[in-house]
Design a protein around this motif. Structure first.
Motif, mmCIF file in Angstrom:
data_model
loop_
_atom_site.group_PDB
_atom_site.id
_atom_site.type_symbol
_atom_site.label_atom_id
_atom_site.label_comp_id
_atom_site.label_asym_id
_atom_site.label_seq_id
_atom_site.Cartn_x
_atom_site.Cartn_y
_atom_site.Cartn_z
ATOM 1 N N ALA A 92 -11.107 3.002 -14.761
ATOM 2 C CA ALA A 92 -10.279 3.387 -15.939
ATOM 3 C C ALA A 92 -11.255 2.847 -17.264
ATOM 4 C CB ALA A 92 -9.186 2.448 -15.952
ATOM 5 N N LEU A 126 -11.547 5.877 2.842
ATOM 6 C CA LEU A 126 -11.098 5.521 1.698
ATOM 7 C C LEU A 126 -12.054 6.085 0.582
ATOM 8 C CD1 LEU A 126 -9.574 2.020 1.923
ATOM 9 C CD2 LEU A 126 -8.383 4.172 1.894
ATOM 10 N N VAL A 127 -11.522 6.562 -0.782
ATOM 11 C CA VAL A 127 -12.329 7.001 -1.624
ATOM 12 C C VAL A 127 -11.902 6.275 -2.925
ATOM 13 C CG1 VAL A 127 -13.096 8.681 -3.174
ATOM 14 C CG2 VAL A 127 -12.795 9.251 -0.720
ATOM 15 N N ALA A 128 -13.082 5.522 -3.574
ATOM 16 C CA ALA A 128 -12.790 4.883 -4.653
ATOM 17 C C ALA A 128 -12.082 5.759 -6.021
ATOM 18 C CB ALA A 128 -13.853 4.043 -5.286
ATOM 19 N N ARG A 129 -10.849 5.210 -6.567
ATOM 20 C CA ARG A 129 -10.376 5.800 -7.687
ATOM 21 C C ARG A 129 -11.769 5.739 -8.860
ATOM 22 N NH1 ARG A 129 -4.444 3.574 -8.333
ATOM 23 N NH2 ARG A 129 -3.326 4.897 -6.641
ATOM 24 N N PRO A 130 -11.584 6.887 -9.777
ATOM 25 C CA PRO A 130 -12.265 6.780 -11.002
ATOM 26 C C PRO A 130 -11.959 5.605 -11.820
ATOM 27 C CG PRO A 130 -11.682 8.837 -10.780
ATOM 28 C CD PRO A 130 -10.830 8.186 -9.799
ATOM 29 N N TYR A 146 0.900 -1.145 0.040
ATOM 30 C CA TYR A 146 -0.028 0.031 -0.026
ATOM 31 C C TYR A 146 0.778 1.210 0.020
ATOM 32 C CZ TYR A 146 -3.680 3.164 1.263
ATOM 33 O OH TYR A 146 -4.562 4.166 1.634
#
Length: 221
Positions: free
Chosen positions: A173, A167-171, A101
């Motif tokens: 792909a 935690l925030v999810a990445r956009p 991480y």
């Protein structure tokens, strides 16, 4: 759905871990600091530290139970060299793993529950058959709190993430790959609390996670 609105087709059976040292972030943080005191900074707990971590984060399983296929147990070989699940004594398996991480190496606790079979839901159900398993993984941050939870069936399907609010999810792909499915956020784990897993009958799908205080637990119901 809220837990109270989830359908029940059989009887809710709860599997709770044996009593151990109650979880506190300070205790876990101290274990992780001692376990990481090596040149590689790799969390390598000794036997006592491992047992303490396993006990602190072991989930409570709440299984909608209609028949023996919804009972958890221990895989074993039969006289005919086949594998079956012995449900006479409920057991939850666990192993230690690690993940990167950023620049850190974090410790993971990987719990697995085995069921005798996945029940057929129709005359033609290609997903049904003997042996079924549910995996629950806890990734620990260095501060002694869970960084994220995730679950998956032992077949490698139905991967779900349960991130805390930090935690925030990445956009996602732009690709044909499936994104991470996070159906529910994880609630903060307080001292003396543990996660509950609500599991369906037959297909053993994860339906919801919750919290329960250790003081409210007894043996299997």
């Amino acid at each position: 759905l809220p837990e109270a609105e989830l359908p029940v087709t059989g009887t809710l059976v709860r599997y709770a871990p044996r009593a151990g040292v109650p979880y506190t972030p300070a205790n876990v943080r101290a274990i992780l600091e001692r376990a990481s005191a090596n040149p590689l900074r790799l969390p390598l707990p000794d036997a006592a530290e491992r047992d303490a971590l396993v006990a602190a984060f072991a989930p409570v399983l709440v299984v909608d139970t209609r028949d023996a296929d919804d009972r958890i147990g221990r895989p074993r070989w039969t006289a005919g060299d086949a594998i079956e699940i012995d449900t006479a004594q409920p057991v939850l398996f666990v192993r230690i793993a690690h993940t990167h991480y950023g620049d850190d190496v974090l410790l993971q606790l990987v719990y697995t529950a085995w069921f005798p079979a996945r029940r057929a839901e129709s005359a033609f159900d290609p997903l049904a058959g003997r042996l079924d398993g549910l995996v629950w993984r806890v990734t620990l941050a260095a501060d002694g709190t869970p960084l994220i939870y995730d679950s998956i069936h032992a077949c490698g399907c139905y991967h779900l993430f349960f991130p805390p609010e930090r935690l925030v999810a990445r956009p996602p792909a732009r690709s044909l790959e499936e994104g991470a499915l996070a159906p529910q956020s994880a609630m903060a784990l307080g001292a003396g609390e543990r996660i509950t897993l609500r599991i369906d009958s037959g297909n053993h799908y994860m339906r919801r996670i919750g919290l329960v205080a250790d003081g409210a637990l007894g043996t299997e119901e």
